[in-house]
Scaffold this motif. Structure first.
Motif, PDB file in Angstrom:
ATOM      1  N   LYS A  76       0.830  -1.213   0.000  1.00  0.00           N
ATOM      2  CA  LYS A  76       0.000   0.000   0.000  1.00  0.00           C
ATOM      3  C   LYS A  76       0.861   1.257   0.000  1.00  0.00           C
ATOM      4  N   GLN A  77       1.938   1.252   0.777  1.00  0.00           N
ATOM      5  CA  GLN A  77       2.835   2.400   0.805  1.00  0.00           C
ATOM      6  C   GLN A  77       3.494   2.620  -0.552  1.00  0.00           C
ATOM      7  N   GLN A  78       3.937   1.531  -1.174  1.00  0.00           N
ATOM      8  CA  GLN A  78       4.567   1.655  -2.484  1.00  0.00           C
ATOM      9  C   GLN A  78       3.569   2.156  -3.514  1.00  0.00           C
ATOM     10  N   LEU A  79       2.340   1.672  -3.456  1.00  0.00           N
ATOM     11  CA  LEU A  79       1.306   2.116  -4.377  1.00  0.00           C
ATOM     12  C   LEU A  79       0.998   3.602  -4.177  1.00  0.00           C
ATOM     13  N   ALA A  80       0.913   4.031  -2.919  1.00  0.00           N
ATOM     14  CA  ALA A  80       0.662   5.444  -2.638  1.00  0.00           C
ATOM     15  C   ALA A  80       1.818   6.313  -3.139  1.00  0.00           C
ATOM     16  N   LYS A  81       3.030   5.823  -2.981  1.00  0.00           N
ATOM     17  CA  LYS A  81       4.194   6.571  -3.450  1.00  0.00           C
ATOM     18  C   LYS A  81       4.184   6.678  -4.975  1.00  0.00           C
ATOM     19  N   GLN A  82       3.842   5.575  -5.646  1.00  0.00           N
ATOM     20  CA  GLN A  82       3.767   5.605  -7.111  1.00  0.00           C
ATOM     21  C   GLN A  82       2.681   6.565  -7.577  1.00  0.00           C
ATOM     22  N   MET A  83       1.529   6.541  -6.917  1.00  0.00           N
ATOM     23  CA  MET A  83       0.440   7.441  -7.291  1.00  0.00           C
ATOM     24  C   MET A  83       0.840   8.896  -7.083  1.00  0.00           C
ATOM     25  N   GLU A  89       3.927  10.097  -7.201  1.00  0.00           N
ATOM     26  CA  GLU A  89       4.887  10.438  -8.254  1.00  0.00           C
ATOM     27  C   GLU A  89       4.173  10.698  -9.576  1.00  0.00           C
ATOM     28  N   GLU A  90       3.168   9.871  -9.919  1.00  0.00           N
ATOM     29  CA  GLU A  90       2.403  10.084 -11.146  1.00  0.00           C
ATOM     30  C   GLU A  90       1.634  11.406 -11.088  1.00  0.00           C
ATOM     31  N   LYS A  91       1.119  11.729  -9.905  1.00  0.00           N
ATOM     32  CA  LYS A  91       0.389  12.982  -9.741  1.00  0.00           C
ATOM     33  C   LYS A  91       1.327  14.173  -9.942  1.00  0.00           C
ATOM     34  N   LYS A  92       2.548  14.057  -9.426  1.00  0.00           N
ATOM     35  CA  LYS A  92       3.517  15.135  -9.612  1.00  0.00           C
ATOM     36  C   LYS A  92       3.883  15.283 -11.087  1.00  0.00           C
ATOM     37  N   LYS A  93       4.025  14.156 -11.785  1.00  0.00           N
ATOM     38  CA  LYS A  93       4.375  14.211 -13.211  1.00  0.00           C
ATOM     39  C   LYS A  93       3.251  14.823 -14.027  1.00  0.00           C
ATOM     40  N   LYS A  94       2.000  14.474 -13.703  1.00  0.00           N
ATOM     41  CA  LYS A  94       0.866  14.994 -14.464  1.00  0.00           C
ATOM     42  C   LYS A  94       0.666  16.482 -14.207  1.00  0.00           C
ATOM     43  N   GLY A  95       0.725  16.890 -12.960  1.00  0.00           N
ATOM     44  CA  GLY A  95       0.431  18.276 -12.619  1.00  0.00           C
ATOM     45  C   GLY A  95       1.674  19.122 -12.506  1.00  0.00           C
ATOM     46  N   SER A  96       2.522  19.102 -13.505  1.00  0.00           N
ATOM     47  CA  SER A  96       3.765  19.853 -13.421  1.00  0.00           C
ATOM     48  C   SER A  96       3.730  21.127 -14.258  1.00  0.00           C
ATOM     49  N   ASN A  97       2.543  21.715 -14.454  1.00  0.00           N
ATOM     50  CA  ASN A  97       2.519  22.987 -15.172  1.00  0.00           C
ATOM     51  C   ASN A  97       2.789  24.130 -14.199  1.00  0.00           C
ATOM     52  N   ILE A  98       2.979  25.316 -14.705  1.00  0.00           N
ATOM     53  CA  ILE A  98       3.413  26.448 -13.894  1.00  0.00           C
ATOM     54  C   ILE A  98       2.361  26.864 -12.868  1.00  0.00           C
ATOM     55  N   PHE A  99       1.076  26.773 -13.212  1.00  0.00           N
ATOM     56  CA  PHE A  99       0.028  27.190 -12.284  1.00  0.00           C
ATOM     57  C   PHE A  99      -0.094  26.232 -11.108  1.00  0.00           C
ATOM     58  N   THR A 100       0.031  24.956 -11.387  1.00  0.00           N
ATOM     59  CA  THR A 100      -0.044  23.961 -10.322  1.00  0.00           C
ATOM     60  C   THR A 100       1.110  24.153  -9.348  1.00  0.00           C
ATOM     61  N   LYS A 101       2.296  24.376  -9.858  1.00  0.00           N
ATOM     62  CA  LYS A 101       3.453  24.599  -9.000  1.00  0.00           C
ATOM     63  C   LYS A 101       3.274  25.855  -8.162  1.00  0.00           C
ATOM     64  N   MET A 102       2.743  26.903  -8.778  1.00  0.00           N
ATOM     65  CA  MET A 102       2.574  28.165  -8.077  1.00  0.00           C
ATOM     66  C   MET A 102       1.557  28.011  -6.934  1.00  0.00           C
ATOM     67  N   PHE A 103       0.416  27.379  -7.195  1.00  0.00           N
ATOM     68  CA  PHE A 103      -0.588  27.217  -6.156  1.00  0.00           C
ATOM     69  C   PHE A 103      -0.154  26.212  -5.097  1.00  0.00           C
ATOM     70  N   GLU A 104       0.633  25.237  -5.479  1.00  0.00           N
ATOM     71  CA  GLU A 104       1.125  24.276  -4.508  1.00  0.00           C
ATOM     72  C   GLU A 104       2.029  24.969  -3.503  1.00  0.00           C
ATOM     73  N   LYS A 105       2.921  25.840  -3.986  1.00  0.00           N
ATOM     74  CA  LYS A 105       3.798  26.576  -3.087  1.00  0.00           C
ATOM     75  C   LYS A 105       3.005  27.573  -2.248  1.00  0.00           C
ATOM     76  N   ALA A 106       1.980  28.171  -2.850  1.00  0.00           N
ATOM     77  CA  ALA A 106       1.203  29.188  -2.148  1.00  0.00           C
ATOM     78  C   ALA A 106       0.366  28.597  -1.026  1.00  0.00           C
ATOM     79  N   THR A 107      -0.039  27.344  -1.124  1.00  0.00           N
ATOM     80  CA  THR A 107      -0.901  26.750  -0.107  1.00  0.00           C
ATOM     81  C   THR A 107      -0.172  25.787   0.822  1.00  0.00           C
ATOM     82  N   LYS A 108       1.114  25.607   0.657  1.00  0.00           N
ATOM     83  CA  LYS A 108       1.857  24.695   1.516  1.00  0.00           C
ATOM     84  C   LYS A 108       2.118  25.360   2.867  1.00  0.00           C
ATOM     85  N   ASP A 109       1.803  24.637   3.959  1.00  0.00           N
ATOM     86  CA  ASP A 109       2.009  25.174   5.304  1.00  0.00           C
ATOM     87  C   ASP A 109       3.491  25.251   5.618  1.00  0.00           C
ATOM     88  N   GLU A 110       3.885  26.365   6.251  1.00  0.00           N
ATOM     89  CA  GLU A 110       5.281  26.543   6.639  1.00  0.00           C
ATOM     90  C   GLU A 110       5.523  26.128   8.088  1.00  0.00           C
TER      91      GLU A 110
END
Length: 156
Positions: free
Chosen positions: A66-73, A75-96
């Motif tokens: 299950k852990q390996q499957l979650a990790k693969q999913m 990684e696939e999510k990061k590969k799919k959503g690698s456009n500039i807007f996704t990166k920008m909003f991901e950084k903007a909403t990440k808790d510090e």
């Protein structure tokens, strides 16, 4: 003690439902128990222990899958959503920060509803549990004279 050990060894010889590998493991387990002064276990106890161990092993392997499957999913999510807007909003909403201990002084952890970040103003994150803290008088153990305010009243 020797009679118990010999009795467990003879009971192993009488049972035909145990494989040679299990028989060798059974003998090793009883020899180890003998070294530590423990009584030998019977074949039924040994088989029960082996069943529990195999169930635990399967549970651990399933959680690893299950852990390996979650990790693969992920990684696939990061590969799919690698456009500039996704990166920008991901950084903007990440808790510090999670609490005030995560921030350097004099900054505190502020909850901005969308994001938690270190700041010196805003709605501060409470480091305490639910409810308000109770005031407790701390004394040194000696009887204390009553304390009066400037109007002659005692606050307690």
């Amino acid at each position: 003690f020797k009679n118990n050990f010999q009795m467990s060894m003879s009971s192993r010889d009488n049972s035909s439902d145990i494989s040679s590998e299990d028989a060798a493991e059974f003998d090793r387990k009883n020899l180890a128990r003998k070294k530590f002064g423990l009584p030998p276990i019977t074949i039924d106890e040994f088989l029960k222990l082996q069943a529990e161990v195999s169930q635990q092993r399967e549970a651990v392997q399933e959680s690893l899958r299950k852990q390996q499957l979650a990790k693969q999913m992920e990684e696939e999510k990061k590969k799919k959503g690698s456009n500039i807007f996704t990166k920008m909003f991901e950084k903007a909403t990440k808790d510090e920060c999670e609490s005030n201990w995560d921030c350097e002084r004099p900054l505190v952890c502020c909850d901005l509803i969308v994001k938690k970040m270190c700041c010196n103003s805003g709605m501060k994150v409470n480091n305490f549990g639910p409810g308000d803290l109770a005031e407790v008088r701390v004394t040194d153990g000696y009887p204390q004279e009553p304390v009066y305010d400037d109007r002659g009243r005692t606050p307690y």
